[in-house]
Design an enzyme around this catalytic site. Structure first.
Site, PDB file in Angstrom:
ATOM      1  N   CYS A   6      -0.883   3.414   3.540  1.00 13.02           N
ATOM      2  CA  CYS A   6      -1.804   2.337   3.155  1.00 13.02           C
ATOM      3  C   CYS A   6      -1.318   1.039   3.784  1.00 13.02           C
ATOM      4  O   CYS A   6      -0.139   0.901   4.124  1.00 13.02           O
ATOM      5  CB  CYS A   6      -1.916   2.214   1.641  1.00 13.02           C
ATOM      6  SG  CYS A   6      -0.452   1.597   0.811  1.00 13.02           S
ATOM      7  N   CYS A  41       3.514   4.890   0.037  1.00  6.21           N
ATOM      8  CA  CYS A  41       2.277   4.221  -0.339  1.00  6.21           C
ATOM      9  C   CYS A  41       2.621   3.165  -1.387  1.00  6.21           C
ATOM     10  O   CYS A  41       3.746   3.125  -1.878  1.00  6.21           O
ATOM     11  CB  CYS A  41       1.297   5.250  -0.890  1.00  6.21           C
ATOM     12  SG  CYS A  41      -0.403   4.902  -0.474  1.00  6.21           S
ATOM     13  N   CYS A 100       6.869  -2.382   4.002  1.00  7.72           N
ATOM     14  CA  CYS A 100       7.802  -1.262   4.137  1.00  7.72           C
ATOM     15  C   CYS A 100       9.230  -1.771   4.277  1.00  7.72           C
ATOM     16  O   CYS A 100       9.524  -2.608   5.134  1.00  7.72           O
ATOM     17  CB  CYS A 100       7.438  -0.428   5.355  1.00  7.72           C
ATOM     18  SG  CYS A 100       8.472   1.035   5.575  1.00  7.72           S
TER      19      CYS A 100
END
Length: 140
Positions: free
Chosen positions: A79, A8, A86
């Site tokens: 999220c 997250c 990422c």
């Protein structure tokens, strides 16, 4: 044992809840959590998890780069920001996005303390169901 990383933005709430649930409900998984940034552990997340008998109070908010080097089987972003930013994970990790509402963002607009806590409880319960269903819940 499957290794799973819950990712997250700040590693303060949703990813901490997911790691806590995985460690509590799924001893067959090696669960970790991290963030793109460090925001510290959210006290409301600690509180609502404790209501269910899951203690995440000793967890640390950490960056992805602070994790031990290992290959994950799953990297689960929780999220939109984490999904969009990422980092690359070498190996055969399956990257999955399972977005959940951001309790701090929703709760800050609410004046009633119980209404704020209820937002955290709802997201906690949604994350529990996702964790209980692993790996099937990550294949959808």
């Amino acid at each position: 044992m499957k290794k799973i990383l819950f990712l997250c933005t700040g590693n303060s709430c949703r990813s901490q809840m997911a790691e806590g649930w995985a460690r509590h409900l799924r001893p067959d998984l090696a669960a970790f959590s991290a963030g793109i940034e460090k925001h510290g552990i959210n006290p409301y997340a600690v509180r609502v998890m404790a209501e269910e008998g899951v203690d995440i109070s000793a967890n640390d908010s950490k960056l992805v780069t602070e994790l031990p080097e290992m290959e994950f089987d799953y990297v689960v972003t929780l999220c939109g920001h984490a999904n969009e930013t990422c980092p690359f994970f070498p190996g055969s990790a399956k990257r999955v996005h399972k977005g959940f509402d951001d309790p701090p963002a929703l709760a800050k607009e609410l004046e009633d303390e119980e209404a704020r806590i209820d937002v955290y409880r709802r997201v906690r319960d949604e994350i529990r169901e996702m964790v209980k269903g692993i790996p099937a819940s990550l294949e959808e």
